[in-house]
Design an enzyme around this catalytic site. Sequence first.
Site, PDB file in Angstrom:
ATOM      1  N   TYR A 159      35.555  36.898  52.717  1.00 25.38           N
ATOM      2  CA  TYR A 159      36.654  37.859  52.826  1.00 25.38           C
ATOM      3  C   TYR A 159      36.854  38.361  54.254  1.00 25.38           C
ATOM      4  O   TYR A 159      37.796  39.107  54.519  1.00 25.38           O
ATOM      5  CB  TYR A 159      36.376  39.088  51.951  1.00 25.38           C
ATOM      6  N   LYS A 229      24.197  33.721  44.861  1.00 20.11           N
ATOM      7  CA  LYS A 229      24.223  32.298  44.515  1.00 20.11           C
ATOM      8  C   LYS A 229      23.359  31.592  45.564  1.00 20.11           C
ATOM      9  O   LYS A 229      23.785  30.649  46.248  1.00 20.11           O
ATOM     10  CB  LYS A 229      25.690  31.842  44.530  1.00 20.11           C
ATOM     11  N   ASP A 282      26.232  32.981  38.540  1.00 18.63           N
ATOM     12  CA  ASP A 282      26.845  32.399  37.334  1.00 18.63           C
ATOM     13  C   ASP A 282      26.096  32.841  36.075  1.00 18.63           C
ATOM     14  O   ASP A 282      26.696  33.180  35.059  1.00 18.63           O
ATOM     15  CB  ASP A 282      26.958  30.870  37.416  1.00 18.63           C
ATOM     16  N   ASP A 306      33.773  40.960  43.473  1.00 17.53           N
ATOM     17  CA  ASP A 306      35.161  41.006  43.024  1.00 17.53           C
ATOM     18  C   ASP A 306      35.272  40.369  41.639  1.00 17.53           C
ATOM     19  O   ASP A 306      35.836  40.951  40.706  1.00 17.53           O
ATOM     20  CB  ASP A 306      36.037  40.254  44.033  1.00 17.53           C
TER      21      ASP A 306
END
Length: 419
Positions: A159, A229, A282, A306
């Site tokens: 971002y 992740k 995930d 987000d």
Amino acid sequence: MSYDKVEVPEEGQKITVADEETGELDVPENPIIPIIHGDGIGTDVGPAAQKVLDAAAEATGRSISWMRVYAGESAREKYDENLPDDTVDAIKEFNIAIKGPLTTPVGSGFRSLNVALRKKLDLYANVRPTYHLDGVPSPVKHPEKMDMVTFRENTEDVYAGIEWEAGTDEVEKVKAFVEDEMGYDSTIHDGPVGIGIKPITEFGSKRLVREAIDYAIENDRPSVTLVHKGNIMKFTEAAFRDWGYEVAEEEYDQTITEDELWEEYDGERPEDKIVVKDRIADNMLQQLLTRTDQYDVIATMNLNGDYMSDAAGAQIGGLGIAPGANFGTARCLAEPVHGSAPKYAGQDKVNPTAMILSGRLMLEYMGWADAGQLVRDAVEETISSGDVTYDLHRQIEGGNKLATSEFADAIVENIEKLS
Ligand code: NAD
């Protein structure tokens, strides 16, 4: 400071910083608070929230002097620019503000004004509480099991806006550097390519995790989960996890890891300890559904945060409900999780709860916990009595379908009754 594009109200006093180091604020009983109504449905939910927050302030013996500041469409109409410096400067000077959603064009056009505001104001933590309000319909069987606060890093990650468009000289330069100098030859497919950079710093990660742990301590929360992740993105997301654990271990006596919980306490958490654990992003998204009540405070990076907070928001009744706020040192900009939903703009139809509860976060940050609690109780009372906007009405049996403004009036009435 004097402004050309902002009118400072004559009544009211400035919220000032009492202690620069700790970020402690000095909040008068009649503060001036900047507000951006926002684009699209911001013109509906902004005034609705103002009305409710005014009522909560009045019911607790205070008042708010609102100062309209402009960004997005309203700023383009008035001043022919997206984000006037005066808007940013006013929020800096008055320290606490609230905003509605701002539209970001996809692909071409200007960059996100939301991201720009967060960066310019160094609002490094986007905080999104997700808890279920009695009476709100939900797609899951036990929405009440969700009571989580997500701390999303707000200034870094993909971002950050460090990216180059396919077909430009710049992107070709970056590609050549990555392939020739950094040794990733033939890793990027031939042909047009867009490239973005994902910076995750020790500084940014640690200050975010610190906020999350501080919050857990102050609010008696049993755990902080670092979501990443890192199995795939080893030098960014795994680094975030490692820096997170480092902060916990080096700076807090109260924290223990999950391993320590089992090895030293046989899985029984002592009341004065906070368990710091980590989950792969995930997996975390499925755990939110299957083991909802095992998660309390979440600390994660910008993109994961987000996605996760929207998914969590759906479990407790959808975007019309989900509040948020951005925090920096001695600074707060409250804003709902949802966007400007242009399809519904100006129809006096959508749900202002997310914006109203974002205001509650702002009140709490100001030290007005009583007013904040009153807002929550009145919203809950209104919804559970069946007075709801269209989004909730279509999901419940019976009930009273109200316009945005009518729903806000019903909450105000309940504030008056409850106080
Ligand atoms: P959105 O949140 O605006 O709307 C998605 C859908 O959610 C809507 O169609 C509507 O069905 C529902 N919804 C949202 N808010 C609601 C409310 N208050 N009451 C009832 N239903 C509600 O998401 P989008 O359509 O992806 O984005 C529209 C614009 O908003 C884009 O330009 C996007 O960039 C921007 N956006 C801004 C922010 C922000 O200002 N912080 C956040 C997200 C999206």
